[in-house]
Motif scaffolding. Structure first.
Motif, PDB file in Angstrom:
ATOM      1  N   TYR A   1       0.855  -1.197   0.000  1.00 45.22           N
ATOM      2  CA  TYR A   1       0.000   0.000   0.000  1.00 45.22           C
ATOM      3  C   TYR A   1       0.891   1.247   0.000  1.00 45.22           C
ATOM      4  O   TYR A   1       0.656   2.206  -0.747  1.00 45.22           O
ATOM      5  CB  TYR A   1      -0.938  -0.001   1.224  1.00 45.22           C
ATOM      6  CG  TYR A   1      -1.829   1.212   1.248  1.00 45.22           C
ATOM      7  CD1 TYR A   1      -2.992   1.249   0.489  1.00 45.22           C
ATOM      8  CD2 TYR A   1      -1.479   2.347   1.971  1.00 45.22           C
ATOM      9  CE1 TYR A   1      -3.790   2.384   0.456  1.00 45.22           C
ATOM     10  CE2 TYR A   1      -2.270   3.486   1.950  1.00 45.22           C
ATOM     11  CZ  TYR A   1      -3.420   3.492   1.197  1.00 45.22           C
ATOM     12  OH  TYR A   1      -4.206   4.627   1.160  1.00 45.22           O
ATOM     13  N   GLU A   2       1.913   1.210   0.843  1.00 41.55           N
ATOM     14  CA  GLU A   2       2.800   2.371   0.956  1.00 41.55           C
ATOM     15  C   GLU A   2       3.598   2.593  -0.325  1.00 41.55           C
ATOM     16  O   GLU A   2       3.813   3.733  -0.743  1.00 41.55           O
ATOM     17  CB  GLU A   2       3.742   2.191   2.145  1.00 41.55           C
ATOM     18  CG  GLU A   2       3.011   2.235   3.466  1.00 41.55           C
ATOM     19  CD  GLU A   2       3.961   2.294   4.637  1.00 41.55           C
ATOM     20  OE1 GLU A   2       3.903   3.257   5.391  1.00 41.55           O
ATOM     21  OE2 GLU A   2       4.788   1.364   4.771  1.00 41.55           O
ATOM     22  N   ILE A   3       4.056   1.499  -0.931  1.00 38.08           N
ATOM     23  CA  ILE A   3       4.810   1.623  -2.185  1.00 38.08           C
ATOM     24  C   ILE A   3       3.925   2.278  -3.253  1.00 38.08           C
ATOM     25  O   ILE A   3       4.368   3.178  -3.978  1.00 38.08           O
ATOM     26  CB  ILE A   3       5.352   0.238  -2.642  1.00 38.08           C
ATOM     27  CG1 ILE A   3       6.476  -0.214  -1.696  1.00 38.08           C
ATOM     28  CG2 ILE A   3       5.854   0.288  -4.090  1.00 38.08           C
ATOM     29  CD1 ILE A   3       6.866  -1.693  -1.821  1.00 38.08           C
ATOM     30  N   ALA A   4       2.662   1.861  -3.324  1.00 41.59           N
ATOM     31  CA  ALA A   4       1.740   2.473  -4.293  1.00 41.59           C
ATOM     32  C   ALA A   4       1.550   3.963  -4.000  1.00 41.59           C
ATOM     33  O   ALA A   4       1.584   4.801  -4.905  1.00 41.59           O
ATOM     34  CB  ALA A   4       0.391   1.751  -4.270  1.00 41.59           C
ATOM     35  N   SER A   5       1.379   4.292  -2.719  1.00 44.06           N
ATOM     36  CA  SER A   5       1.145   5.695  -2.346  1.00 44.06           C
ATOM     37  C   SER A   5       2.364   6.564  -2.627  1.00 44.06           C
ATOM     38  O   SER A   5       2.248   7.612  -3.263  1.00 44.06           O
ATOM     39  CB  SER A   5       0.812   5.801  -0.856  1.00 44.06           C
ATOM     40  OG  SER A   5      -0.364   5.097  -0.584  1.00 44.06           O
ATOM     41  N   TYR A   6       3.523   6.131  -2.140  1.00 43.86           N
ATOM     42  CA  TYR A   6       4.727   6.952  -2.337  1.00 43.86           C
ATOM     43  C   TYR A   6       5.140   7.006  -3.810  1.00 43.86           C
ATOM     44  O   TYR A   6       5.632   8.036  -4.276  1.00 43.86           O
ATOM     45  CB  TYR A   6       5.889   6.458  -1.462  1.00 43.86           C
ATOM     46  CG  TYR A   6       5.731   6.842  -0.014  1.00 43.86           C
ATOM     47  CD1 TYR A   6       5.867   8.173   0.387  1.00 43.86           C
ATOM     48  CD2 TYR A   6       5.446   5.902   0.958  1.00 43.86           C
ATOM     49  CE1 TYR A   6       5.713   8.547   1.718  1.00 43.86           C
ATOM     50  CE2 TYR A   6       5.295   6.257   2.293  1.00 43.86           C
ATOM     51  CZ  TYR A   6       5.428   7.573   2.666  1.00 43.86           C
ATOM     52  OH  TYR A   6       5.276   7.940   3.983  1.00 43.86           O
ATOM     53  N   GLY A   7       4.943   5.890  -4.518  1.00 45.03           N
ATOM     54  CA  GLY A   7       5.270   5.882  -5.949  1.00 45.03           C
ATOM     55  C   GLY A   7       4.472   6.956  -6.672  1.00 45.03           C
ATOM     56  O   GLY A   7       5.011   7.719  -7.491  1.00 45.03           O
ATOM     57  N   THR A   8       3.189   7.046  -6.349  1.00 45.48           N
ATOM     58  CA  THR A   8       2.323   8.055  -6.960  1.00 45.48           C
ATOM     59  C   THR A   8       2.728   9.458  -6.522  1.00 45.48           C
ATOM     60  O   THR A   8       2.817  10.367  -7.359  1.00 45.48           O
ATOM     61  CB  THR A   8       0.854   7.789  -6.558  1.00 45.48           C
ATOM     62  OG1 THR A   8       0.511   6.477  -7.000  1.00 45.48           O
ATOM     63  CG2 THR A   8      -0.083   8.804  -7.176  1.00 45.48           C
ATOM     64  N   LEU A   9       2.986   9.634  -5.236  1.00 40.89           N
ATOM     65  CA  LEU A   9       3.364  10.959  -4.729  1.00 40.89           C
ATOM     66  C   LEU A   9       4.653  11.461  -5.383  1.00 40.89           C
ATOM     67  O   LEU A   9       4.758  12.637  -5.740  1.00 40.89           O
ATOM     68  CB  LEU A   9       3.517  10.923  -3.205  1.00 40.89           C
ATOM     69  CG  LEU A   9       2.208  10.849  -2.410  1.00 40.89           C
ATOM     70  CD1 LEU A   9       2.483  10.498  -0.956  1.00 40.89           C
ATOM     71  CD2 LEU A   9       1.434  12.160  -2.493  1.00 40.89           C
ATOM     72  N   VAL A  10       5.614  10.565  -5.562  1.00 40.05           N
ATOM     73  CA  VAL A  10       6.878  10.950  -6.214  1.00 40.05           C
ATOM     74  C   VAL A  10       6.597  11.364  -7.663  1.00 40.05           C
ATOM     75  O   VAL A  10       7.078  12.399  -8.131  1.00 40.05           O
ATOM     76  CB  VAL A  10       7.909   9.792  -6.153  1.00 40.05           C
ATOM     77  CG1 VAL A  10       9.105  10.084  -7.059  1.00 40.05           C
ATOM     78  CG2 VAL A  10       8.380   9.558  -4.716  1.00 40.05           C
ATOM     79  N   ALA A  11       5.797  10.572  -8.351  1.00 38.50           N
ATOM     80  CA  ALA A  11       5.479  10.884  -9.753  1.00 38.50           C
ATOM     81  C   ALA A  11       4.761  12.232  -9.861  1.00 38.50           C
ATOM     82  O   ALA A  11       5.065  13.043 -10.741  1.00 38.50           O
ATOM     83  CB  ALA A  11       4.622   9.766 -10.352  1.00 38.50           C
ATOM     84  N   PHE A  12       3.807  12.486  -8.959  1.00 35.31           N
ATOM     85  CA  PHE A  12       3.064  13.753  -8.974  1.00 35.31           C
ATOM     86  C   PHE A  12       4.015  14.924  -8.688  1.00 35.31           C
ATOM     87  O   PHE A  12       3.958  15.946  -9.354  1.00 35.31           O
ATOM     88  CB  PHE A  12       1.945  13.739  -7.917  1.00 35.31           C
ATOM     89  CG  PHE A  12       0.658  13.087  -8.350  1.00 35.31           C
ATOM     90  CD1 PHE A  12       0.655  12.027  -9.231  1.00 35.31           C
ATOM     91  CD2 PHE A  12      -0.566  13.535  -7.853  1.00 35.31           C
ATOM     92  CE1 PHE A  12      -0.546  11.414  -9.617  1.00 35.31           C
ATOM     93  CE2 PHE A  12      -1.766  12.949  -8.234  1.00 35.31           C
ATOM     94  CZ  PHE A  12      -1.760  11.879  -9.104  1.00 35.31           C
ATOM     95  N   ALA A  13       4.873  14.759  -7.677  1.00 37.07           N
ATOM     96  CA  ALA A  13       5.799  15.844  -7.311  1.00 37.07           C
ATOM     97  C   ALA A  13       6.712  16.178  -8.489  1.00 37.07           C
ATOM     98  O   ALA A  13       6.944  17.352  -8.795  1.00 37.07           O
ATOM     99  CB  ALA A  13       6.610  15.441  -6.078  1.00 37.07           C
ATOM    100  N   LYS A  14       7.193  15.132  -9.168  1.00 38.70           N
ATOM    101  CA  LYS A  14       8.053  15.356 -10.343  1.00 38.70           C
ATOM    102  C   LYS A  14       7.281  16.106 -11.413  1.00 38.70           C
ATOM    103  O   LYS A  14       7.788  17.040 -12.026  1.00 38.70           O
ATOM    104  CB  LYS A  14       8.562  14.021 -10.896  1.00 38.70           C
ATOM    105  CG  LYS A  14       9.717  13.450 -10.100  1.00 38.70           C
ATOM    106  CD  LYS A  14      10.244  12.171 -10.746  1.00 38.70           C
ATOM    107  CE  LYS A  14      11.332  11.543  -9.894  1.00 38.70           C
ATOM    108  NZ  LYS A  14      11.578  10.139 -10.281  1.00 38.70           N
ATOM    109  N   LYS A  15       6.048  15.676 -11.635  1.00 39.09           N
ATOM    110  CA  LYS A  15       5.214  16.295 -12.676  1.00 39.09           C
ATOM    111  C   LYS A  15       4.992  17.782 -12.375  1.00 39.09           C
ATOM    112  O   LYS A  15       4.908  18.599 -13.284  1.00 39.09           O
ATOM    113  CB  LYS A  15       3.861  15.563 -12.727  1.00 39.09           C
ATOM    114  CG  LYS A  15       3.074  15.766 -13.985  1.00 39.09           C
ATOM    115  CD  LYS A  15       3.616  14.872 -15.077  1.00 39.09           C
ATOM    116  CE  LYS A  15       3.368  15.445 -16.447  1.00 39.09           C
ATOM    117  NZ  LYS A  15       4.248  14.894 -17.460  1.00 39.09           N
ATOM    118  N   MET A  16       4.901  18.116 -11.091  1.00 35.94           N
ATOM    119  CA  MET A  16       4.659  19.513 -10.712  1.00 35.94           C
ATOM    120  C   MET A  16       5.962  20.307 -10.594  1.00 35.94           C
ATOM    121  O   MET A  16       5.942  21.469 -10.189  1.00 35.94           O
ATOM    122  CB  MET A  16       3.882  19.566  -9.387  1.00 35.94           C
ATOM    123  CG  MET A  16       2.453  19.052  -9.525  1.00 35.94           C
ATOM    124  SD  MET A  16       1.467  19.264  -8.009  1.00 35.94           S
ATOM    125  CE  MET A  16       2.225  18.079  -6.914  1.00 35.94           C
ATOM    126  N   GLY A  17       7.087  19.644 -10.912  1.00 39.62           N
ATOM    127  CA  GLY A  17       8.377  20.329 -10.858  1.00 39.62           C
ATOM    128  C   GLY A  17       8.880  20.579  -9.444  1.00 39.62           C
ATOM    129  O   GLY A  17       9.681  21.478  -9.211  1.00 39.62           O
TER     130      GLY A  17
END
Ligand SMILES: [Fe+2]
Length: 171
Positions: free
Chosen positions: A118-134
């Motif tokens: 669950y945590e891997i899914a959450s953090y994986g998404t958060l990292v991807a979103f943060a990158k996308k937002m620069g």
């Protein structure tokens, strides 16, 4: 249209912040749950792995607080129903298995790995979103946690495959 993409970005950021509040609640809930799982484990290696992850989890909570600070916000938690459910499952495994058995340890590993995934899914998404937002600094902080979760998952798999499952099957 510029205005349209701006409003889309802000909804995306809202979703990011919502997920951040969710994982903040989840990590804080885990700090309370992990000692019970460690105490319930018979294998010293398993108890040590859980204890190590408890210490990591406390650091992960601080990292989330740092992320909120970078965002210029006060850290806020929002109840994560999924983590609440996963911890309840872990507790019922402790209730339904006998103490000092490898079957219980195998059950603790199942519950822990569900949490890690669950945590891997959450953090994986958060990292991807943060990158996308620069937001590189936020992505870096959350990537550290993501790597810790992945390592914990791998070490639990190794422990299960190298000894615990075999001993549990022989009980
Ligand atoms: Fe975590």
């Amino acid at each position: 249209m510029a205005t349209q993409s701006k409003s889309k970005d802000s909804k995306f950021k809202e979703l990011f912040i919502d997920e951040l509040k969710d994982i903040y609640w989840a990590e804080k809930h885990l700090v309370k749950a992990l000692p019970k799982m460690s105490k319930g484990a018979t294998s010293k290696k398993l108890a040590d792995a859980i204890d190590k992850h408890l210490e990591e989890t406390k650091e992960q909570i601080k990292r989330i607080e740092d992320v909120f600070e970078i965002l210029g916000m006060k850290a806020q938690a929002k109840k994560c129903e999924a983590m609440d459910g996963l911890v309840k499952e872990a507790e019922s495994i402790l209730e339904d298995t006998e103490a000092e058995t490898m079957v219980r340890d195998a059950g603790i590993i199942i519950a822990s790995q569900k949490v890690e995934h669950y945590e891997i899914a959450s953090y994986g998404t958060l990292v991807a979103f943060a990158k996308k937002m620069g937001m590189g600094d936020i992505a870096d902080l959350l990537s550290k946690t993501l790597e810790e979760e992945k390592k914990t998952d791998v070490s639990l798999t190794k422990l299960a495959e190298s000894e615990i499952n075999e001993e549990a099957a022989a009980e």
